[in-house]
Design an enzyme around this catalytic site. Structure first.
Site, PDB file in Angstrom:
ATOM      1  N   LYS A  58       0.833  -1.208   0.000  1.00 41.74           N
ATOM      2  CA  LYS A  58       0.000   0.000   0.000  1.00 41.74           C
ATOM      3  C   LYS A  58       0.864   1.253   0.000  1.00 41.74           C
ATOM      4  O   LYS A  58       0.595   2.202  -0.750  1.00 41.74           O
ATOM      5  CB  LYS A  58      -0.931  -0.005   1.226  1.00 41.74           C
ATOM      6  CG  LYS A  58      -2.079  -1.009   1.101  1.00 41.74           C
ATOM      7  CD  LYS A  58      -2.807  -1.230   2.429  1.00 41.74           C
ATOM      8  CE  LYS A  58      -3.803  -2.381   2.295  1.00 41.74           C
ATOM      9  NZ  LYS A  58      -4.401  -2.793   3.577  1.00 41.74           N
ATOM     10  N   GLN A 102      -4.059  -1.029   9.712  1.00 45.52           N
ATOM     11  CA  GLN A 102      -4.016  -2.394   9.177  1.00 45.52           C
ATOM     12  C   GLN A 102      -4.570  -3.391  10.205  1.00 45.52           C
ATOM     13  O   GLN A 102      -4.145  -3.393  11.360  1.00 45.52           O
ATOM     14  CB  GLN A 102      -2.564  -2.747   8.798  1.00 45.52           C
ATOM     15  CG  GLN A 102      -2.416  -4.102   8.146  1.00 45.52           C
ATOM     16  CD  GLN A 102      -3.113  -4.189   6.778  1.00 45.52           C
ATOM     17  OE1 GLN A 102      -3.058  -3.277   5.964  1.00 45.52           O
ATOM     18  NE2 GLN A 102      -3.798  -5.299   6.545  1.00 45.52           N
ATOM     19  N   ASP A 125     -10.718   3.216   4.435  1.00 45.67           N
ATOM     20  CA  ASP A 125     -11.082   1.797   4.399  1.00 45.67           C
ATOM     21  C   ASP A 125     -12.604   1.635   4.362  1.00 45.67           C
ATOM     22  O   ASP A 125     -13.102   0.546   4.071  1.00 45.67           O
ATOM     23  CB  ASP A 125     -10.527   1.076   5.640  1.00 45.67           C
ATOM     24  CG  ASP A 125      -9.312   0.223   5.304  1.00 45.67           C
ATOM     25  OD1 ASP A 125      -9.153  -0.126   4.118  1.00 45.67           O
ATOM     26  OD2 ASP A 125      -8.542  -0.095   6.220  1.00 45.67           O
TER      27      ASP A 125
END
Ligand code: NAP
Length: 295
Positions: A58, A102, A125
């Site tokens: 990412k 994460q 997200d």
């Protein structure tokens, strides 16, 4: 591999590369027109090897797209309070347009409290309940990256989804539920299946579009698939391979399914790369919305 078989395989990697290139162009335009560079903060707690790979991927892609990356590596012993403190700082930092924590987080951390603390407008997200709620009532929101990427791949193969039977296998907040919302928004007739669903193979055989997100290696067999169906395999499972090495497989038994499906995503090279490309798209969208900028 025959041409017919090749034509069935959905090239998620190629699609994602083109998408990322388009976003890089839009980032350059934002810089030139408005002097703004979108910034993404990525927070990794602990040393989970799979998470380290995802985060590296990412942050690399963020840089390639010309965005600013702010990487925060915290020790596995981090407390909920310490992580909340970092989130508060990132929420307040004007250079940060998107915040990604994460998952999974170490057990001692209250993951819900952390996700709830991310400012919804920076929640790239799309996991915050405000964004989940907006998606379910049809308001503009930041949509979870993986289902968003799946929808793009489906629409690339089928222009009009109205009235099609879609079965989503899995009901997690990060994949299954938002995927079902997106397909409903596209006027599909949606069934969400899960571990308590009865007659799963039969339910799946009714699907014109089948999205598998269960985390069970090769669970969906060829005879679960309606001939011609679009099959999107979200699963990422590591199983023992040749010579003591491991290999990645999806939730679908690919070699069986490819014979029956009209189109199918491979693992790897299907949904995975789309997730990262959509993260870039969400960061751009968050940057524009937060700053009141047009494309
Ligand atoms: P999750 O939170 O573990 O959810 C799994 C879902 O599958 C649950 O709803 C569960 O049902 C259902 N399920 C489990 N076993 C089942 C069975 N035998 N029959 C029917 N349903 C069953 O997983 P997730 O986070 O959604 O992820 C799913 C998979 O996608 C994993 O392999 C993950 O690694 C992968 N993934 C890939 C990407 C990507 O970028 N490609 C992104 C995210 C996740 P219950 O609710 O009843 O327990």
């Amino acid at each position: 591999m025959t041409a017919a078989r090749l034509g069935k395989i959905i090239d998620g990697k190629g699609f994602a590369d083109r998408l990322a290139q388009r976003y890089a162009g839009e980032v350059a335009e934002l810089k030139a027109k408005h002097g703004v560079t979108p910034g993404l903060a990525v927070v990794l707690v602990g040393e989970n090897p799979a998470s380290q790979v995802y985060v590296r991927n990412k942050t690399n892609q963020t840089a390639v797209a010309g965005m600013r990356g702010f990487k925060h590596d915290l020790p596995a012993s981090t407390t909920t309070e310490e992580l909340l403190d970092l989130i508060a700082r990132l929420n307040a930092d004007d250079n940060v347009d998107g915040i990604l924590v994460q998952l999974p987080l170490p057990q001692q951390i209250d993951a819900s409290a952390v996700l709830d603390a991310i400012a919804p407008e920076k929640d790239v997200d799309g996991f915050h309940y405000v964004n989940a709620g907006k998606l379910s009532v049809g308001r503009e929101s930041l949509v979870p990256c993986t289902p968003m990427g799946c929808e793009m791949l489906i629409r690339d193969r089928v222009k009009d989804l109205a009235g099609l039977n879609a079965v989503v296998l899995g009901r997690s907040n990060i994949v299954g539920k938002p995927m079902a919302q997106l397909l409903l928004r596209a006027d599909c007739t949606v069934t969400i299946a899960h571990s308590k669903t009865r007659n799963l193979p039969e339910v799946c055989r009714g699907a014109d579009i089948l999205v598998a997100a269960v985390g069970r290696p090769q669970m969906v067999r060829g005879d679960w698939i309606k001939p011609g169906a679009i099959v999107i395999d979200v699963g990422i499972n590591r199983i023992p391979g040749e010579g003591g090495k491991s290999r990645l497989v999806g939730d679908v038994a690919f070699d069986e399914a490819v014979k029956v499906a009209g189109a199918i995503t491979p693992v790897p090279g299907g949904v995975g790369p789309m997730t990262v490309a959509c993260l870039l798209g969400n960061t751009l969208a968050a940057c524009r919305r937060r700053r009141g900028l047009q494309g």
